[in-house]
Design a protein around this motif. Structure first.
Motif, PDB file in Angstrom:
ATOM      1  N   ASP A  73      -8.028  40.536  56.981  1.00 23.05           N
ATOM      2  CA  ASP A  73      -8.275  41.278  58.211  1.00 23.05           C
ATOM      3  C   ASP A  73      -9.278  40.503  59.058  1.00 23.05           C
ATOM      4  O   ASP A  73     -10.331  40.081  58.562  1.00 23.05           O
ATOM      5  N   ILE A  74      -8.948  40.292  60.339  1.00 24.60           N
ATOM      6  CA  ILE A  74      -9.843  39.541  61.226  1.00 24.60           C
ATOM      7  C   ILE A  74     -11.220  40.190  61.304  1.00 24.60           C
ATOM      8  O   ILE A  74     -12.245  39.504  61.390  1.00 24.60           O
ATOM      9  N   ALA A  75     -11.246  41.516  61.245  1.00 28.82           N
ATOM     10  CA  ALA A  75     -12.532  42.222  61.296  1.00 28.82           C
ATOM     11  C   ALA A  75     -13.422  41.832  60.122  1.00 28.82           C
ATOM     12  O   ALA A  75     -14.641  41.679  60.270  1.00 28.82           O
ATOM     13  N   ASP A  76     -12.812  41.656  58.952  1.00 28.78           N
ATOM     14  CA  ASP A  76     -13.580  41.227  57.773  1.00 28.78           C
ATOM     15  C   ASP A  76     -14.124  39.816  57.965  1.00 28.78           C
ATOM     16  O   ASP A  76     -15.256  39.512  57.579  1.00 28.78           O
ATOM     17  N   ILE A 147     -16.781  39.611  50.206  1.00 29.11           N
ATOM     18  CA  ILE A 147     -16.958  38.416  49.369  1.00 29.11           C
ATOM     19  C   ILE A 147     -15.642  37.666  49.149  1.00 29.11           C
ATOM     20  O   ILE A 147     -15.590  36.435  49.314  1.00 29.11           O
ATOM     21  N   PRO A 148     -14.541  38.351  48.781  1.00 26.56           N
ATOM     22  CA  PRO A 148     -13.279  37.604  48.631  1.00 26.56           C
ATOM     23  C   PRO A 148     -12.848  36.939  49.937  1.00 26.56           C
ATOM     24  O   PRO A 148     -12.346  35.809  49.922  1.00 26.56           O
ATOM     25  N   GLN A 149     -13.058  37.641  51.058  1.00 25.12           N
ATOM     26  CA  GLN A 149     -12.677  37.069  52.351  1.00 25.12           C
ATOM     27  C   GLN A 149     -13.513  35.830  52.672  1.00 25.12           C
ATOM     28  O   GLN A 149     -12.995  34.846  53.215  1.00 25.12           O
ATOM     29  N   LEU A 150     -14.788  35.873  52.337  1.00 27.83           N
ATOM     30  CA  LEU A 150     -15.685  34.728  52.546  1.00 27.83           C
ATOM     31  C   LEU A 150     -15.176  33.510  51.788  1.00 27.83           C
ATOM     32  O   LEU A 150     -15.090  32.398  52.332  1.00 27.83           O
ATOM     33  N   ILE A 151     -14.822  33.712  50.535  1.00 31.21           N
ATOM     34  CA  ILE A 151     -14.368  32.601  49.688  1.00 31.21           C
ATOM     35  C   ILE A 151     -13.011  32.088  50.151  1.00 31.21           C
ATOM     36  O   ILE A 151     -12.767  30.875  50.185  1.00 31.21           O
ATOM     37  N   LEU A 152     -12.114  33.003  50.534  1.00 32.88           N
ATOM     38  CA  LEU A 152     -10.805  32.612  51.038  1.00 32.88           C
ATOM     39  C   LEU A 152     -10.916  31.734  52.274  1.00 32.88           C
ATOM     40  O   LEU A 152     -10.282  30.673  52.360  1.00 32.88           O
TER      41      LEU A 152
END
Length: 393
Positions: A73-76, A147-152
């Motif tokens: 999600d772009i918001a994330d 956190i998963p979005q950061l790593i991705l």
């Protein structure tokens, strides 16, 4: 060829399942199958498959990166902000610096040769990380702080950065000169890749909204366009820096933003595709590994890989300064950023084919980095994420 395909699928699935039941990552079993079936062992993989193995591995990577984009999600991503940008290059830079400091002492190489080694092993593996981060997002672990979005996000750009740096160092070793403009390729490649992916994603959303068709047909269209983006990168990459993989991921992110219902349905289909793609990816990665290189490397090369990982973890820590992550969460991010596989398999042999004196050593360290970090990172993530991250229900 058909016999080889059957063996890859059957043995890959079998050993992947056995390793999963033993509480080990299935990819470890698949890599071992590839090592045993490789030309350096039992030689059970048809040469025609080996000749296109790089393309097959890239196809598998396309599938999982598209799946990642459809889940992001772009918001994330906006909420992650600065740390996501730093994770794109700071850990890799720290690992290269660590290799430059350690390799001359441990292996007796020059600073430039050490930099080449560092640029090979510094790339993180999206193929190992992405499916695990998607699973965390689906289960709700760490999603409260993205956190998963950061790593991705970081892992997807990390490879672009490292490959450009590797190209610059090998060019310097081969010709004695390196153009400063080559480093400008990094931001240009990233920006053009993202813009192209966004444009294609918007067009696909409008097309799918205007014309009714089965989701399976939509899937085939997206995959075909993804392959075209990769081919575009291959065709114009030497003229205009362009990241096809980032374009593919951006395409998925736009579809998630603009057509969420379809993105969720397509994610399910991509999950099914990944079952077969994962087997081919890791078995063929294993098939690139020549164990005799790992054996002849000795303990110093192992120490180099492990020492470089310490610098990488320090780079992750620096990237996360100023965030609201606690110690456990920061430690998890560092562990999740350890695995290497696909990039090392793709570029590890290039210095050797270029005739560089350090070529054999570079390939050896690349092989060791795969054997050590792919299972280590996967095991750490699989077994510790529930202990280190909060679950957001």
């Amino acid at each position: 060829m058909l016999l080889s395909i059957a063996l890859i699928l059957l043995l890959g699935l079998l050993f992947g399942s056995l390793f999963s039941k033993a509480k080990l990552p299935s990819l470890l079993g698949m890599i071992l199958v590839g090592i045993v079936m490789s030309p350096y062992a039992l030689d059970l993989i048809d040469e025609s498959i080996l000749n296109i193995s790089a393309d097959i591995r890239q196809m598998a990577l396309v599938i999982i990166l598209t799946r990642a984009g459809l889940s992001l999600d772009i918001a994330d991503l906006k909420k992650v902000g600065r740390p996501a940008i730093l994770m794109c290059f700071v850990p890799a830079c720290m690992e290269i610096i660590g290799t430059v400091l350690l390799a001359p002492l441990l292996l007796g190489v020059s600073v430039l040769e050490a930099a080449i080694i560092g640029s090979v092993i510094a790339a993180v593996s999206p193929a190992v990380i992405v499916p695990r981060m998607i699973r965390l997002m689906e289960e709700g672990y760490g999603t409260g702080k993205s956190i998963p979005q950061l790593i991705l996000a970081g892992a997807s750009v990390d490879d672009v950065f490292v490959i450009v740096v590797f190209t610059a160092f090998t060019s310097l070793a081969a010709t004695g000169t390196v153009s400063a403009a080559s480093f400008l390729q990094i931001p240009v490649s990233i920006i053009l890749g993202i813009l192209a992916g966004m444009a294609v994603g918007m067009l696909l959303v409008k097309f799918f909204q205007a014309f009714h068709m089965r989701d399976s047909v939509k899937l085939l269209i997206i995959i075909s366009i993804s392959f075209l983006l990769i081919e575009l990168q291959n065709r114009i990459g030497n003229i205009v820096p362009f990241s096809g993989l980032l374009a593919i991921m951006s395409l998925g992110i736009v579809m998630k933003k603009k057509y969420d219902i379809l993105a969720k349905r397509l994610s399910v289909k991509y999950n099914k595709l990944w079952v077969a793609a994962e087997v081919f990816l890791f078995v063929l990665v294993g098939a690139t590994v020549d164990l005799k290189y790992a054996v002849t490397a000795g303990g110093y090369a192992v120490l180099l890989v492990l020492g470089a990982l310490v610098f990488r973890m320090l780079g992750v820590a620096l990237s996360l300064i100023g965030t609201d992550l606690n110690r456990k969460e920061r430690f998890f991010c560092a562990l999740a950023y350890l695995p290497k596989a696909t990039v090392q398999a793709a570029i590890g042999a290039i210095p050797l084919t270029m005739g560089l004196p350090c070529g054999q050593l570079v390939l050896t360290v690349a092989v060791l980095s795969i054997l050590i970090t792919a299972p280590l990172g996967a095991i750490c993530v699989d077994n510790l994420y529930q202990k280190l991250l909060y679950r957001d229900l």
